[in-house]
Design an enzyme around this catalytic site. Structure first.
Site, PDB file in Angstrom:
ATOM      1  N   ARG A  58       0.837  -1.219   0.000  1.00 54.94           N
ATOM      2  CA  ARG A  58       0.000   0.000   0.000  1.00 54.94           C
ATOM      3  C   ARG A  58       0.871   1.269   0.000  1.00 54.94           C
ATOM      4  O   ARG A  58       0.470   2.323  -0.483  1.00 54.94           O
ATOM      5  CB  ARG A  58      -0.973  -0.001   1.203  1.00 54.94           C
ATOM      6  CG  ARG A  58      -1.789   1.271   1.317  1.00 54.94           C
ATOM      7  CD  ARG A  58      -3.033   1.124   2.194  1.00 54.94           C
ATOM      8  NE  ARG A  58      -2.777   0.508   3.482  1.00 54.94           N
ATOM      9  CZ  ARG A  58      -2.183   1.103   4.510  1.00 54.94           C
ATOM     10  NH1 ARG A  58      -1.762   2.354   4.418  1.00 54.94           N
ATOM     11  NH2 ARG A  58      -1.992   0.457   5.646  1.00 54.94           N
ATOM     12  N   TYR A 111     -16.573  14.261 -16.504  1.00 57.44           N
ATOM     13  CA  TYR A 111     -17.126  12.913 -16.311  1.00 57.44           C
ATOM     14  C   TYR A 111     -18.121  12.964 -15.138  1.00 57.44           C
ATOM     15  O   TYR A 111     -17.791  13.522 -14.078  1.00 57.44           O
ATOM     16  CB  TYR A 111     -15.978  11.937 -16.044  1.00 57.44           C
ATOM     17  CG  TYR A 111     -16.448  10.554 -15.650  1.00 57.44           C
ATOM     18  CD1 TYR A 111     -17.295   9.819 -16.483  1.00 57.44           C
ATOM     19  CD2 TYR A 111     -16.062   9.986 -14.437  1.00 57.44           C
ATOM     20  CE1 TYR A 111     -17.738   8.563 -16.116  1.00 57.44           C
ATOM     21  CE2 TYR A 111     -16.501   8.709 -14.068  1.00 57.44           C
ATOM     22  CZ  TYR A 111     -17.335   8.008 -14.915  1.00 57.44           C
ATOM     23  OH  TYR A 111     -17.783   6.776 -14.554  1.00 57.44           O
ATOM     24  N   ASP A 183      -7.696  16.988 -15.765  1.00 55.65           N
ATOM     25  CA  ASP A 183      -7.931  15.588 -16.109  1.00 55.65           C
ATOM     26  C   ASP A 183      -7.581  15.442 -17.590  1.00 55.65           C
ATOM     27  O   ASP A 183      -8.262  15.988 -18.460  1.00 55.65           O
ATOM     28  CB  ASP A 183      -9.407  15.238 -15.838  1.00 55.65           C
ATOM     29  CG  ASP A 183      -9.724  13.776 -16.138  1.00 55.65           C
ATOM     30  OD1 ASP A 183      -9.044  13.172 -16.984  1.00 55.65           O
ATOM     31  OD2 ASP A 183     -10.689  13.244 -15.539  1.00 55.65           O
ATOM     32  N   LYS A 208      -8.543   4.108 -19.633  1.00 54.78           N
ATOM     33  CA  LYS A 208      -8.792   4.559 -21.003  1.00 54.78           C
ATOM     34  C   LYS A 208      -7.517   4.429 -21.857  1.00 54.78           C
ATOM     35  O   LYS A 208      -6.983   3.339 -21.966  1.00 54.78           O
ATOM     36  CB  LYS A 208      -9.341   5.992 -20.964  1.00 54.78           C
ATOM     37  CG  LYS A 208     -10.439   6.209 -19.904  1.00 54.78           C
ATOM     38  CD  LYS A 208     -11.682   5.423 -20.225  1.00 54.78           C
ATOM     39  CE  LYS A 208     -12.738   5.331 -19.157  1.00 54.78           C
ATOM     40  NZ  LYS A 208     -12.652   5.924 -17.881  1.00 54.78           N
TER      41      LYS A 208
END
Ligand code: LCS
Length: 393
Positions: A58, A111, A183, A208
């Site tokens: 992590r 989005y 973004d 994407k």
């Protein structure tokens, strides 16, 4: 290999690259949750930061780092963090930059969930936001308040393809001591480098174009400066937003072909956009490569290519658009974008359905808007398929 001075495509192939004692050409998948210390003092030195060493996945993992180093080099940043999804990237930014009492300005057609979470979840922490048309810089200037801490752009925007002027907005943000986050999912660093244009943070849904094969969900955030990177890293590590090494490995592998995929997809998209614009059943087309795009000139200035996502309206509105989506055979009726396969979807009832009808209408996400992400199939096959589907209308 030191790829700092290499070209973009060489970076795609050779950046990152974790030393492997066995000579593996590709970075191995370090499928481990935790790392062995040589002794107690070594463990303590790793934790204090005196010595660089892996501790716990992590907090860091060589396979994940390979991807982070590569994305940081591609975006010309200081440091990057690979996370579990694009939305984890968005929330890493929101949680790192915004405190109770702060205000954010965002583009109105981002989005759906990037806006939805800010409007529905963050107000309970006394964080407020205005989502507006950032293609008009005066709108931003008028809305800046003393407590505005972040300007959040998506350019080109999902799904309206609006293009915001990153350099001009960054100059305005700097004047007011506000951070700018972009973004960059629709372009990838192959077509646009927001940090070079003045942004402080860039993020992607790696689901994407970065991965490009519709087989993982992932995100990444890259900061221009160390202090912002450290803030993002604190949130990422302690919220547990990290990506898993397997997903990171797939994203890093997909990334190697970004340049060739993007070239082919956007060449196809250019042909398809022109085909749609001349089709008698099509009312309008929005694509940065078409002169009819409202910010065509700005696109030429800040992007090195138009990308591969097109929005269009079919004559006959929503019902006609539905007929097209139900009739395609090669294009796949599915959300997401930026993969090697052509995907078609309807934002008002799918990706942006959780926004209020007023929010959608205000942002230009009309009910008839159909979005298509062009893949790397043969352009003729994509056009033949759309032609027969439009023929059903
Ligand atoms: N940013 C942009 C521009 C996106 O298009 C998406 C997802 C995200 C962030 C969130 O990324 P995720 O968590 O899904 O990796 N966009 C989608 C879309 O247009 N259709 O399905 C997902």
């Amino acid at each position: 290999m030191n790829t700092k001075d290499s070209g973009f495509s060489s970076k795609l192939i050779h950046s990152g690259g974790i030393d492997d004692a066995l000579g593996s050409v590709t970075t191995p998948i370090y499928q481990t949750s935790t790392f062995k210390f040589q002794n107690a003092d070594h463990g303590a030195r790793c934790f204090s930061g005196e010595e660089k060493g892996y501790i716990y996945t992590r907090l860091g993992n060589p396979t994940i780092e390979d991807l982070e180093v590569t994305m940081t080099e591609l975006e010309n940043g200081y440091g990057g963090l690979a996370v579990a999804s694009g939305m984890a990237a968005v929330n890493t930014v929101y949680l790192s930059i915004l405190e109770a009492g702060d205000h954010m300005i965002g583009h109105f057609a981002v989005y759906g969930p990037s806006r939805g979470i800010m409007e529905k979840f963050y107000p309970q922490y006394n964080i407020e936001a205005d989502f507006l048309d950032t293609t008009n810089i005066e709108n931003i200037e008028k809305t800046i308040k003393p407590n505005t801490k972040l300007i959040y752009l998506e350019t080109p925007a999902n799904p309206t393809m609006d293009i915001a002027d990153i350099s001009a907005i960054s100059a305005l943000a700097k004047k007011h001591g506000i951070l700018l986050c972009v973004d960059n999912t629709f372009c990838s660093p192959y077509l646009q480098k927001p940090l070079d244009l003045g942004a402080d943070i860039v993020l992607h849904s790696m689901t994407k174009f970065i991965n490009g094969h519709a087989d993982i969900v992932g995100g990444v955030v890259v900061a221009k400066e160390k202090d912002i990177y450290e803030k993002l890293k604190f949130v990422m590590m302690n919220m547990g937003f990290n990506i898993d090494p397997n997903q990171a490995w797939l994203a890093r592998r997909g990334l190697k072909t970004l340049a060739v995929r993007m070239e082919k997809a956007q060449a196809n998209a250019m042909e398809v956009a022109e085909f749609l614009e001349n089709h008698p059943k099509v009312e309008w087309v929005l694509f940065p490569g078409l002169k009819s795009h409202p910010q065509y000139e700005l696109g030429l200035k800040q992007m090195s290519g138009p990308g591969a996502v097109i929005s269009f309206g079919v004559k006959g509105g929503l019902e006609a658009g539905k007929t097209v989506m139900n009739s395609v055979k090669l294009s796949i009726l599915a959300v997401s974008l930026g993969g090697i396969e052509t995907l078609i979807q309807h934002p008002a009832s799918m990706t942006h359905s959780k926004l209020s009808k007023e929010a959608r209408a205000g942002a230009g996400i009309t009910d008839e808007l159909v979005r298509i992400s062009i893949g790397i199939e043969d352009a003729k096959d994509i056009m033949d398929d759309l032609d027969q589907a439009l023929g059903q209308v």
